[in-house]
Design a protein around this motif. Structure first.
Motif, mmCIF file in Angstrom:
data_model
loop_
_atom_site.group_PDB
_atom_site.id
_atom_site.type_symbol
_atom_site.label_atom_id
_atom_site.label_comp_id
_atom_site.label_asym_id
_atom_site.label_seq_id
_atom_site.Cartn_x
_atom_site.Cartn_y
_atom_site.Cartn_z
ATOM 1 N N HIS A 167 0.850 -1.194 0.000
ATOM 2 C CA HIS A 167 0.000 0.000 0.000
ATOM 3 C C HIS A 167 0.882 1.239 0.000
ATOM 4 O O HIS A 167 1.849 1.316 0.761
ATOM 5 C CB HIS A 167 -0.913 -0.008 1.226
ATOM 6 C CG HIS A 167 -1.921 1.101 1.230
ATOM 7 N ND1 HIS A 167 -2.660 1.445 0.128
ATOM 8 C CD2 HIS A 167 -2.309 1.951 2.217
ATOM 9 C CE1 HIS A 167 -3.466 2.437 0.422
ATOM 10 N NE2 HIS A 167 -3.268 2.777 1.699
ATOM 11 N N LEU A 191 -3.140 -3.094 -2.436
ATOM 12 C CA LEU A 191 -4.139 -2.045 -2.275
ATOM 13 C C LEU A 191 -3.886 -0.850 -3.196
ATOM 14 O O LEU A 191 -4.687 0.090 -3.205
ATOM 15 C CB LEU A 191 -4.169 -1.567 -0.815
ATOM 16 C CG LEU A 191 -4.487 -2.635 0.236
ATOM 17 C CD1 LEU A 191 -4.574 -2.001 1.620
ATOM 18 C CD2 LEU A 191 -5.774 -3.373 -0.089
ATOM 19 N N ASP A 192 -2.776 -0.879 -3.942
ATOM 20 C CA ASP A 192 -2.478 0.201 -4.893
ATOM 21 C C ASP A 192 -3.092 -0.147 -6.247
ATOM 22 O O ASP A 192 -2.428 -0.687 -7.149
ATOM 23 C CB ASP A 192 -0.962 0.385 -5.033
ATOM 24 C CG ASP A 192 -0.326 0.887 -3.751
ATOM 25 O OD1 ASP A 192 -1.038 1.525 -2.957
ATOM 26 O OD2 ASP A 192 0.869 0.624 -3.541
ATOM 27 N N HIS A 265 -2.796 -2.225 6.390
ATOM 28 C CA HIS A 265 -3.355 -0.885 6.450
ATOM 29 C C HIS A 265 -4.871 -1.008 6.461
ATOM 30 O O HIS A 265 -5.437 -1.814 5.760
ATOM 31 C CB HIS A 265 -2.918 -0.077 5.221
ATOM 32 C CG HIS A 265 -1.430 0.169 5.205
ATOM 33 N ND1 HIS A 265 -0.825 1.020 6.087
ATOM 34 C CD2 HIS A 265 -0.443 -0.341 4.430
ATOM 35 C CE1 HIS A 265 0.482 1.056 5.826
ATOM 36 N NE2 HIS A 265 0.730 0.228 4.842
#
Length: 265
Positions: A167, A191-192, A265
């Protein structure tokens, strides 16, 4: 003539109201169940027409109700009972669940035997039995769903497992530890969205490093990487697309306990 369908419609309306407090899936089931009293009520009104003679009634029953409506209603009833009872069984302790399941099964058999042993049972009595059953099942299912599922203890995996998240072009943790010469699994999440990341093992972070394992890159979502660890020592894990995303891979002797990292995260 009097009809039990308005009562059934009222009970379904109550079920829809209860389902709004439970969740969208239960609301969808309750709305689907509302089709039953709707169709039944319309059919009851249709039968009340003067042109609906006993002969026409028999033909409709033989050609529509018996071959189509009854199997469909039977399947829907079985699915409804299974859904409601399952919520109760998941909410109560393990021992009580199988005892409850036996009681429910015995009750269903007793009720069905009672109905089948009385071929001249009036339709109003059948409607009453069905209404009570629907109300009881709906209430039990709603209570079980509201109580929530009991605590389940999944079987631990037979191999070391760790979690790793990518992330903001960073790894969520900077250290992984596994025993030597062991099949391991890393649950990786990216998560990117739109940015490719992967997990790779190297002998070190130096310029002359050698690859040990390279995981498939993904632009988003999750993937489970499975690899076999090398001999005991200190290595590196990196993202092949971003040199700044690195961490230390510690391989211990034998079957030492591994650290299950969950920093996300």
């Amino acid at each position: 003539a009097g009809s039990g369908w308005p009562v059934a419609a009222a009970m379904v309306a109550a079920a829809v109201t209860l389902a709004t407090a439970v969740g969208a899936s239960w609301l969808a089931v309750a709305i689907a169940a509302a089709l039953v009293p709707t169709v039944g009520w319309l059919a009851s009104t249709w039968r009340a027409h003067p042109s609906f003679s006993p002969r026409v009634r028999q033909r409709v029953s033989d050609r529509l109700v018996a071959p189509v409506a009854m199997p469909v209603l039977g399947v829907l009833a079985a699915l409804f009972i299974a859904a409601m009872v399952s919520r109760v069984l998941l909410a109560i302790p393990t021992t009580a669940s199988w005892v409850t399941a036996l009681i429910v099964a015995a009750t269903l058999l007793a009720v069905l035997w009672f109905i089948s042993s009385r071929p001249r049972l009036r339709s109003s009595a059948l409607v009453g039995i069905g209404a009570v059953a629907v109300l009881a099942m709906t209430a039990a299912g709603a209570i079980g769903a509201r109580a929530g599922e009991r605590e389940f203890h999944p079987e631990p995996p037979d191999h070391p497992v760790a979690s790793l998240v990518a992330h903001n072009t960073q790894f969520s943790i900077n250290r992984l530890e596994f025993p030597a010469d062991t099949a391991v699994e890393v649950k990786f999440r990216n998560l990117d969205t739109g940015v490719y990341h992967n997990l790779a093992f190297y002998t070190s972070n130096e310029a002359d490093k050698k690859p040990l394992y390279a995981g498939k890159p993904i632009p988003q979502g999750g993937i489970d990487y499975k690899a076999r660890t090398p001999a005991a020592g200190t290595y590196a894990f990196v993202c092949d697309f971003h040199p700044t995303m690195t961490g230390t891979l510690v391989i211990t002797e034998g079957e030492a306990s591994h650290q299950h990292h969950a920093g996300e995260h």
